[in-house]
Design an enzyme around this catalytic site. Structure first.
Site, short mmCIF file in Angstrom:
data_model
loop_
_atom_site.label_atom_id
_atom_site.label_comp_id
_atom_site.label_asym_id
_atom_site.label_seq_id
_atom_site.Cartn_x
_atom_site.Cartn_y
_atom_site.Cartn_z
CE LYS A 1 -2.54 9.74 3.65
NZ LYS A 1 -2.66 9.85 2.60
CG HIS B 1 -2.37 -1.24 1.15
ND1 HIS B 1 -2.97 -0.39 0.49
CD2 HIS B 1 -1.88 -1.64 1.49
CE1 HIS B 1 -4.19 -1.55 0.81
NE2 HIS B 1 -3.60 -2.02 1.51
CE LYS C 1 -6.02 12.80 1.05
NZ LYS C 1 -6.21 12.53 0.01
NE ARG C 2 -2.29 7.59 6.79
CZ ARG C 2 -0.65 7.06 6.18
NH1 ARG C 2 0.22 8.08 7.21
NH2 ARG C 2 -0.67 7.11 4.91
CB THR D 1 -10.27 4.46 -0.90
OG1 THR D 1 -9.81 5.72 0.81
CG2 THR D 1 -9.22 3.82 -1.08
CE LYS E 1 -13.91 5.94 0.73
NZ LYS E 1 -13.39 5.95 2.24
#
Length: 792
Positions: free
Chosen positions: A528, A334, A522-523, A631, A635
Site C-alpha cells: 500500500k 480479494h 488504510k491498513r 473501497t 468513499k
C-alpha cells in the site's frame, strides 16, 4: 415512534437495567438505554423479516470480518428517527452528538474486507434481499492502537464494555456444539440487526461466541488446583478473544485455524438445521434454497465441513454430498498477494480435526483423478491440487469446489483469469466473473457528510439518490455553476474544521482549513506504500528547507491513519518512520506553516467518518497489480476528494468514470509492469533520481531516529539490497518515486485554482454511482446467488 413512546420505553428499561429513573442515568447508561429502546422498536420487523425469509432461497455471507461501525446513528438514520431522538434528548439536557460518542466501534474487523462485508449487508437489507452475514464475536477486536515514543503499541480493545453491547441479541436456544479432536465447544449466536433504508426489512449478522462445554473441572478446583481447573475454559475463550491472532508461531497458526473452523461449523449447523426444519430432509433440494458466499479464504473450511455434516450426520453418500457442495458455494478472491492466500500445514489439520483432513484428502485425490483424464502434466496437476508441499491450499480448494469465482475489480478479475488462477480458468472459464466492490452511500455519504447530502438533495429535488446513486450523474453539467461550486467548497471547509478540532483534541496538532488535506488511511502494508508517501514528504521537507521562499507554496497537511499487524516488523518500522517525520516537520518553525504531518492513532470506522468528508486528495498508491480493488478510494470519491493513484484496482474504474482530467494518475500500466520488474534495480534510481539518495540516506544518517532498534537500517536495506529471500525494493517504491513526485506536485499546484478544483470534485461526486454497494449486490443477487427481493 414518537417522543412519548420513547420516554415510556426508556423509563421501563432504566428501572429494569439500573434501578434508576432514566433522568438520573450517566451519559453511558443513557446511551445504553436509548440503544436498547431502538432495538425494541425494530424487533417486531426484525422477527417478521426472519420469518419472511425462511421459505425463500437465501444467501449466506461467510466472512471473518464485519467492520460495521457504530450502530446507533446508523439505525436512527435508516429508521428515520434521527430528528425525533435529537429533539427528545435535547429536551432532557443532552446533546445527541455527544451521546453518540459513548458508543465504541465494534471490533469485528480491520480493513477493506470487513468494511465491504458491512456495506453488502446494508445494501441487502435496503433492497429486501434475503442475505445473512456470519462471523465471529471478537471480544477484543484487532487491538487498540496507541503511539508511544513514535512506536505502535497494542492494547486490548474492550469494545463490548462491562455492560455489554446493546445492539447484539443473544439466541442461546440456538447454540450448537463444535467439536475438535482436543476440545468441545459451544457456539452461542449473537445477532446484530442490519436496518435497511426506506424499508421495514431488517437483516442480520450472526456472530458466534465460544463457551466451554464444561465451565471448569470441579474435581481439580476442589483439589485446590485452581489454575488447572480453568485451563480448558481459557482455551475455549481464546477462540473469540481477538481478530487475527499473531500467527508467526505454531500455536498462533493453530488458533487461527481453530477460529475459522469454529464459525463455519457453527454457521453450517444452523443453516442445515434450519433447512431440515423448514424444507425436510431431501438434501438434493439444499442448493435450491441456499447459496453460501465465501468472503476470501478464511471461511473455505466450510467446504469440507459441509461434506462432513452431509455424510456423517445426514446419511448422504460422497457423490450426493459433493454434488450439493458444488452447487452451494461461491468464492470471492480479494488479493493477489501470495501470503494472503492461506496455506496450512497438514499436521495442524491432523491435530485439530483429522476427519476434515481425510475429507480434504479425498477431494484432493478426486481432483487429481479428474484432471489426469485431461492429459495435463503431472507436475502441473500437483501444483494445482488442494494438498501439496505438505500443506492445504485454501484458495485452490475453493477454486475446485465452488460454482463461482469472482474478483472485486475488472483489472483484478483479469489477473485472476490470466495469472493467479489461469489454469483453473482454462478448466472452468464459466466459473469466473467480476463484481467490482462498492460502498453504501447511506453511511459513507448521507450519514457522515450531512452538509453535502443536503446539497445533493437540493440540486436533485429529492432524496432518491440515497438508494440510487446513479441519479446524480445528470447533475455533472452543473459544474459550470460557480455559485454551486462555491457552496461545495464551503462544505469542504466546514468538514475540515470539524476534523481540525478533532485532531487538536486527540493528537495535539494544530491545522488550518486553508491547508490541502492530503490523506492516506488504510491498513499498513508494504504494497500500500505508506513508505513511498513518507519518502516524498521528507523530500518536500528538504526542498523547502533549502529554499523556503518559493512562490505559490501550497500548504499541505499530510494525514495518515493505519494499523500494522502485531507481528509485522517492517510495517511497524514504517509507522515509526512516519511519526518521526511528524515530529521533525511539525516542530520546525521554518517549515510548519507550509506542511504538517498527522498520524491519527487507532484508526477505525468512526474516525474514517470524520476524515472522508474533509479530505482533498485521496492517496491510492499501491504497487500496480497488488491492490485487488480498494473501497477507501470510493468513499473519498463520493465525498469529493480527488484520486492520486496508480493504475491499479478500482482506481482504473474511477478513471473511466471521471476522465483523466479529474484525477491524478502515475506509474506503469499493469501490462508493462512484469517486464519492468524483470530488469529493475533500485540502485539506479537511488543514484540517479534527483534528491532520492538524500531522502533514503536520512534513514541511517541520523536525520531521524529509530531509537537504536535497527528498524530504519532494515527499511534502508529493504530498498537497496533486499535479503536472501527477497530482492531489493520488491514493491517498486524507488522505481515509482519520480513519477509519484511529479503527479503529486501537479495535484498540489492544481489546488491553487479553487473553482477549477471544485469542479473536479463535483464531477467525482456525481459520477460515484457505479461504486455504490447497491449496484454490486444487485449483480451478486442476479448473477451468482439467484435470489429475489422479499419485502415484509
Amino acid at each position: 415512534m414518537n417522543k412519548n413512546v420513547l420516554h415510556n420505553k426508556m423509563q421501563i428499561l432504566a428501572q429494569a437495567s439500573y434501578g434508576k429513573e432514566f433522568t438520573s442515568l450517566t451519559p453511558r447508561e443513557f446511551w445504553q438505554i436509548l440503544s436498547r429502546a431502538i432495538v425494541s422498536e425494530l424487533a417486531p420487523n426484525w422477527e417478521k423479516t426472519r420469518c419472511n425469509y425462511l421459505p425463500e432461497r437465501q444467501a449466506h455471507y461467510f466472512s471473518a470480518e464485519f467492520l460495521v461501525g457504530r450502530s446507533l446513528l446508523n439505525n436512527l438514520v435508516n429508521l428515520n428517527l434521527y430528528e425525533t431522538v435529537s429533539e427528545f434528548v435535547t429536551e432532557l439536557g443532552y446533546d445527541l452528538t455527544n451521546l453518540l460518542e459513548e458508543e465504541s466501534d465494534p471490533g469485528l474487523g480491520n480493513g477493506g474486507l470487513g468494511r465491504l462485508s458491512a456495506c453488502f449487508l446494508d445494501s441487502s437489507a435496503t433492497m429486501g434481499l434475503p442475505v445473512t452475514g456470519y462471523g465471529i464475536l471478537y471480544h477484543f477486536g484487532l487491538f487498540r492502537q496507541e503511539i508511544e515514543n513514535g512506536f505502535q503499541r497494542e492494547y486490548p480493545d474492550n469494545w463490548i464494555g462491562n455492560d455489554g453491547y446493546p445492539f447484539m441479541v443473544p439466541r442461546r436456544d440456538e447454540k450448537v456444539l463444535v467439536q475438535y479432536e482436543d476440545l468441545t465447544v459451544y457456539a452461542i449466536p449473537y445477532d446484530l440487526p442490519v436496518t435497511g433504508f426506506g424499508t421495514d426489512n431488517i437483516n442480520m449478522i450472526r456472530l458466534w461466541d465460544a463457551e466451554p462445554a464444561q465451565d471448569f473441572d470441579f474435581n481439580l478446583f476442589n483439589s485446590q488446583r485452581f489454575d488447572d481447573a480453568v485451563i480448558e475454559r481459557n482455551r475455549v475463550r481464546d477462540i473469540c478473544r481477538v481478530l487475527y491472532p499473531n500467527d508467526s508461531t505454531y500455536d498462533g497458526k493453530v488458533l487461527r485455524l481453530r477460529q475459522q473452523y469454529f464459525f463455519v461449523s457453527a454457521s453450517l449447523q444452523y443453516i442445515v438445521n434450519t433447512f431440515k426444519r423448514v424444507h425436510g430432509t431431501d438434501f438434493s433440494k439444499f442448493p435450491q434454497f441456499n447459496t453460501i458466499q465465501l468472503n476470501d479464504t478464511h471461511p473455505v473450511l466450510a467446504i469440507p465441513e459441509l461434506m462432513r455434516l452431509l455424510i456423517d450426520e445426514n446419511r448422504q453418500s460422497w457423490d450426493e454430498a459433493w454434488s450439493i457442495v458444488q452447487k452451494t458455494f461461491a468464492f470471492t478472491n480479494h488479493t493477489m498477494m501470495e501470503e494472503a492466500l492461506e496455506k496450512w500445514d497438514i499436521n495442524i489439520f491432523q491435530f485439530l480435526f483429522p476427519r476434515i483432513l481425510n475429507i480434504i484428502k479425498q477431494i484432493d485425490l478426486q481432483f487429481e483423478e479428474e484432471i489426469a483424464h485431461k492429459n495435463w502434466p503431472e507436475d502441473l496437476i500437483q501444483e494445482l491440487s488442494p494438498i501439496h508441499d505438505a500443506k492445504v491450499h485454501m484458495a485452490l480448494l475453493a477454486c475446485y469446489s465452488c460454482y463461482s469465482i469472482n474478483g472485486v475489480a475488472a483489472i483484478h478479475t483479469n489477473l485472476l483469469k490470466n495469472v493467479l488462477f489461469k489454469d483453473f480458468y482454462k478448466l472452468w472459464p464459466e466459473k469466473f466473473n467480476n463484481k467490482t466492490n462498492g460502498v453504501t452511500p447511506r453511511r459513507w455519504l448521507r450519514a457522515c457528510n450531512p452538509l453535502l447530502a443536503e446539497l445533493l438533495t437540493e440540486r436533485l429535488g429529492n432524496e432518491d439518490w440515497v438508494t440510487d446513486l446513479t441519479l446524480l450523474q445528470p447533475l455533472e453539467k452543473e459544474k459550470e455553476n460557480t455559485n454551486l461550486i462555491r457552496s461545495l467548497l464551503e462544505i469542504k471547509t466546514a468538514n475540515k474544521k470539524q476534523l481540525i478540532d478533532f485532531i487538536k483534541e486527540h493528537e495535539g496538532i494544530e491545522l488550518d482549513s486553508n491547508f490541502l488535506f492530503d490523506v492516506q488511511i488504510k491498513r499498513l502494508h508494504e504494497y500500500k506504500r505508506q513508505f513511498l508517501n513518507g519518502l516524498y514528504i521528507l523530500d518536500r521537507y528538504f526542498k523547502l528547507k533549502d529554499n523556503p521562499h518559493q512562490n505559490n507554496i501550497v500548504p499541505v497537511a499530510y494525514i495518515f491513519g493505519a494499523k500494522a499487524a502485531p507481528g509485522y516488523f517492517r510495517a511497524k518500522a514504517i509507522i515509526k518512520f512516519l511519526t518521526e517525520l511528524a515530529e521533525l516537520i511539525n516542530e520546525d518553525s521554518d517549515i510548519n506553516q507550509h506542511m504538517r504531518v498527522v498520524f491519527l492513532h487507532n484508526y477505525n470506522v468512526s474516525l474514517a467518518e470524520k476524515i472522508f468528508p474533509a479530505a482533498d486528495l485521496s492517496e491510492q498508491i499501491s504497487t500496480v497489480g497488488m491492490e485487488a480493488s480498494g473501497t477507501g478510494n470510493m468513499k473519498f470519491m463520493m465525498n469529493g476528494a480527488l484520486t492520486l493513484g496508480t493504475y491499479d484496482g478500482a482506481n482504473l474504474e474511477i478513471l473511466d468514470q471521471v476522465g483523466a482530467e479529474n484525477c491524478f494518475m502515475f506509474g506503469p500500466q499493469i501490462d508493462d509492469f512484469p517486464a519492468t520488474m524483470s530488469y529493475y534495480n533500485s540502485q539506479w534510481q537511488y543514484n540517479n533520481v534527483e534528491g532520492l539518495k538524500r531522502v533514503v540516506d536520512a534513514l541511517v544518517d541520523g536525520t531521524i531516529s529509530d531509537n537504536r532498534t535497527g528498524m530504519f537500517q532494515e527499511l534502508y536495506n529493504s530498498l537497496l539490497t533486499g535479503s536472501q529471500w527477497q530482492a531489493g525494493d520488491p514493491f517498486y517504491i524507488l522505481g515509482d518515486f519520480e513519477a509519484y513526485r511529479n503527479a503529486r506536485n501537479y495535484a498540489h499546484a492544481a489546488y491553487l485554482d479553487q473553482i477549477e478544483w471544485g469542479k473536479k470534485c463535483w464531477v467525482n461526486i456525481v459520477n460515484s454511482g457505479r461504486f455504490s454497494s447497491d449496484r454490486t449486490i444487485k449483480e451478486y443477487a442476479a448473477e451468482i446467488w439467484d435470489i429475489k427481493p422479499s419485502f415484509i
